[in-house]
Design a protein around this motif. Structure first.
Motif, mmCIF file in Angstrom:
data_model
loop_
_atom_site.group_PDB
_atom_site.id
_atom_site.type_symbol
_atom_site.label_atom_id
_atom_site.label_comp_id
_atom_site.label_asym_id
_atom_site.label_seq_id
_atom_site.Cartn_x
_atom_site.Cartn_y
_atom_site.Cartn_z
ATOM 1 N N ALA A 1 0.824 -1.208 0.000
ATOM 2 C CA ALA A 1 0.000 0.000 0.000
ATOM 3 C C ALA A 1 0.862 1.263 0.000
ATOM 4 O O ALA A 1 0.543 2.254 -0.676
ATOM 5 C CB ALA A 1 -0.921 -0.012 1.221
ATOM 6 N N LEU A 2 1.960 1.231 0.755
ATOM 7 C CA LEU A 2 2.873 2.369 0.807
ATOM 8 C C LEU A 2 3.417 2.668 -0.593
ATOM 9 O O LEU A 2 3.433 3.820 -1.050
ATOM 10 C CB LEU A 2 4.012 2.040 1.768
ATOM 11 C CG LEU A 2 4.843 3.179 2.359
ATOM 12 C CD1 LEU A 2 3.985 4.106 3.198
ATOM 13 C CD2 LEU A 2 5.977 2.594 3.224
ATOM 14 N N ALA A 3 3.853 1.606 -1.273
ATOM 15 C CA ALA A 3 4.393 1.774 -2.626
ATOM 16 C C ALA A 3 3.311 2.250 -3.593
ATOM 17 O O ALA A 3 3.571 3.107 -4.456
ATOM 18 C CB ALA A 3 4.998 0.458 -3.109
ATOM 19 N N GLU A 4 2.118 1.695 -3.463
ATOM 20 C CA GLU A 4 1.047 2.074 -4.389
ATOM 21 C C GLU A 4 0.653 3.545 -4.228
ATOM 22 O O GLU A 4 0.237 4.190 -5.195
ATOM 23 C CB GLU A 4 -0.160 1.148 -4.212
ATOM 24 C CG GLU A 4 0.103 -0.238 -4.800
ATOM 25 C CD GLU A 4 -1.020 -1.215 -4.571
ATOM 26 O OE1 GLU A 4 -1.916 -0.929 -3.736
ATOM 27 O OE2 GLU A 4 -1.009 -2.286 -5.222
ATOM 28 N N GLY A 5 0.796 4.062 -3.012
ATOM 29 C CA GLY A 5 0.553 5.491 -2.824
ATOM 30 C C GLY A 5 1.547 6.320 -3.633
ATOM 31 O O GLY A 5 1.183 7.327 -4.268
ATOM 32 N N ALA A 6 2.813 5.876 -3.630
ATOM 33 C CA ALA A 6 3.834 6.586 -4.409
ATOM 34 C C ALA A 6 3.599 6.426 -5.909
ATOM 35 O O ALA A 6 3.805 7.370 -6.690
ATOM 36 C CB ALA A 6 5.218 6.062 -4.032
ATOM 37 N N ILE A 7 3.155 5.220 -6.317
ATOM 38 C CA ILE A 7 2.849 4.980 -7.736
ATOM 39 C C ILE A 7 1.718 5.901 -8.184
ATOM 40 O O ILE A 7 1.762 6.497 -9.280
ATOM 41 C CB ILE A 7 2.489 3.497 -7.964
ATOM 42 C CG1 ILE A 7 3.708 2.609 -7.692
ATOM 43 C CG2 ILE A 7 1.970 3.271 -9.386
ATOM 44 C CD1 ILE A 7 3.372 1.132 -7.536
ATOM 45 N N LYS A 8 0.711 6.035 -7.340
ATOM 46 C CA LYS A 8 -0.418 6.920 -7.658
ATOM 47 C C LYS A 8 0.060 8.350 -7.888
ATOM 48 O O LYS A 8 -0.484 9.071 -8.741
ATOM 49 C CB LYS A 8 -1.439 6.883 -6.513
ATOM 50 C CG LYS A 8 -2.658 7.780 -6.745
ATOM 51 C CD LYS A 8 -3.618 7.709 -5.570
ATOM 52 C CE LYS A 8 -4.808 8.629 -5.814
ATOM 53 N NZ LYS A 8 -5.748 8.628 -4.646
ATOM 54 N N PRO B 1 7.704 5.434 -10.563
ATOM 55 C CA PRO B 1 7.699 4.111 -11.216
ATOM 56 C C PRO B 1 7.518 2.975 -10.189
ATOM 57 O O PRO B 1 8.032 3.056 -9.067
ATOM 58 C CB PRO B 1 9.081 4.030 -11.880
ATOM 59 C CG PRO B 1 9.506 5.448 -12.050
ATOM 60 C CD PRO B 1 8.927 6.199 -10.885
ATOM 61 N N SER B 2 6.814 1.934 -10.616
ATOM 62 C CA SER B 2 6.440 0.852 -9.699
ATOM 63 C C SER B 2 7.639 0.178 -9.037
ATOM 64 O O SER B 2 7.669 0.013 -7.813
ATOM 65 C CB SER B 2 5.617 -0.191 -10.455
ATOM 66 O OG SER B 2 5.318 -1.294 -9.632
ATOM 67 N N GLY B 3 8.622 -0.230 -9.829
ATOM 68 C CA GLY B 3 9.769 -0.931 -9.258
ATOM 69 C C GLY B 3 10.488 -0.095 -8.224
ATOM 70 O O GLY B 3 10.867 -0.581 -7.150
ATOM 71 N N MET B 4 10.691 1.175 -8.542
ATOM 72 C CA MET B 4 11.359 2.086 -7.612
ATOM 73 C C MET B 4 10.550 2.248 -6.336
ATOM 74 O O MET B 4 11.094 2.213 -5.224
ATOM 75 C CB MET B 4 11.569 3.450 -8.278
ATOM 76 C CG MET B 4 12.250 4.478 -7.386
ATOM 77 S SD MET B 4 12.374 6.100 -8.191
ATOM 78 C CE MET B 4 13.512 5.708 -9.514
ATOM 79 N N ALA B 5 9.238 2.404 -6.467
ATOM 80 C CA ALA B 5 8.372 2.606 -5.300
ATOM 81 C C ALA B 5 8.436 1.412 -4.359
ATOM 82 O O ALA B 5 8.529 1.565 -3.136
ATOM 83 C CB ALA B 5 6.936 2.863 -5.747
#
Length: 280
Positions: A196-203, A207-211
């Motif tokens: 969820a933390l990464a998906e917030g950054a993706i939103k 970029p997904s991999g970096m997040a």
């Protein structure tokens, strides 16, 4: 003259270490012991019905067999890492070759010490160990509970061995189901938060991999700070949180989403389920 207090016996020496069952957790424990130099690979013997999992033990340099009794006849410390529902049959099979020299360790969730002792010869030294999946990278959280006939020295020996796989503590058996929820199921809870933390950054455009890499590193770094500084999480949270800054706005959003209550409920639900499974 007062009588001298009876000293606790020194921890027994480890000769060969055996594994009855050769799944992922058994492999993780064996690998940790070998990498840390706790035991030589040639002194590890694992058994399983087929070669499917045994090939990974052979790749570590360990000995393998299809005979569970052979493991008991060759090793003084034996980990039982089978599925819980087949463990009673396995214990019945090996019981005739169990001796007073053995230290038997169950990794099976939901099988109590009283059941283990009931299925084995009288006075058998039995302990329960509850590891979690990060043992595979030597960063596990492990608890040990000892049976009626296992002495402190056996628990200390086991703790010394398993520290090769992560943090290891002796606890009363009543804590085992809580540990299952907190640290066994907790791996999944933490992964969901990391996702969820990464998906917030993706939103927000990263970029997904970096997040996902940054989210995982954030969890790793935070965990290290909590353990090394021995701080309460609330103190570290306060250190990050400045008046009117980004963090307090984010924390407010998490409180509105009831993150704290949901997480506590998840641990409670998983503990209740662990207790329910233990009664079956």
């Amino acid at each position: 003259m007062a009588a001298a207090a009876t000293a606790e016996p020194a921890p027994p020496r480890v000769g060969s270490v055996g594994f009855v069952g050769a799944g992922r957790m058994a492999e993780a424990i064996a690998q940790g012991l070998i990498l840390a130099g706790k035991v030589e690979a040639r002194h590890v013997l694992a058994s399983a019905p087929t070669d499917r999992n045994l090939c990974r033990f052979r790749a570590l340099g360990c000995q393998t067999t299809h005979s569970n009794q052979e493991v008991l006849q060759s090793c003084s410390v034996v980990f039982f890492a089978t599925k819980p529902h087949i463990l009673p049959a396995v214990l019945a099979e090996v019981a005739p070759v169990v001796t007073s020299e053995h230290i038997l360790v169950s990794v099976a969730a939901g099988v109590s010490l009283s059941i283990l002792e009931e299925l084995l010869p009288p006075a058998t030294r039995v302990l329960r160990v509850l590891p979690n999946l990060p043992c595979m990278v030597q960063e596990g959280a492990i608890v040990i509970a000892r049976g009626r006939h296992a002495r402190r020295s056996e628990a200390e020996l086991l703790q010394t061995l398993l520290e090769a796989c992560g943090q290891c503590e002796e606890v009363p058996e009543s804590y085992v189901d809580i540990h299952t929820a907190l640290s066994g199921s907790g791996v999944a809870f933490v992964c969901m938060f990391s996702e969820a933390l990464a998906e917030g950054a993706i939103k927000m455009g990263m970029p997904s991999g970096m997040a996902h890499r940054i989210a995982a590193q954030t969890l790793l770094g935070t965990a290290k700070m909590l353990l090394q500084k021995r701080q309460h999480p609330a103190q570290l949270r306060t250190d990050v949180c400045t008046p009117g800054g980004t963090t307090i706005y984010g924390l407010h959003a998490l409180e509105q989403g009831r993150l704290r209550a949901a997480t506590m409920s998840a641990v409670e639900a998983a503990t209740s389920r662990a207790k329910e499974l233990s009664r079956k």
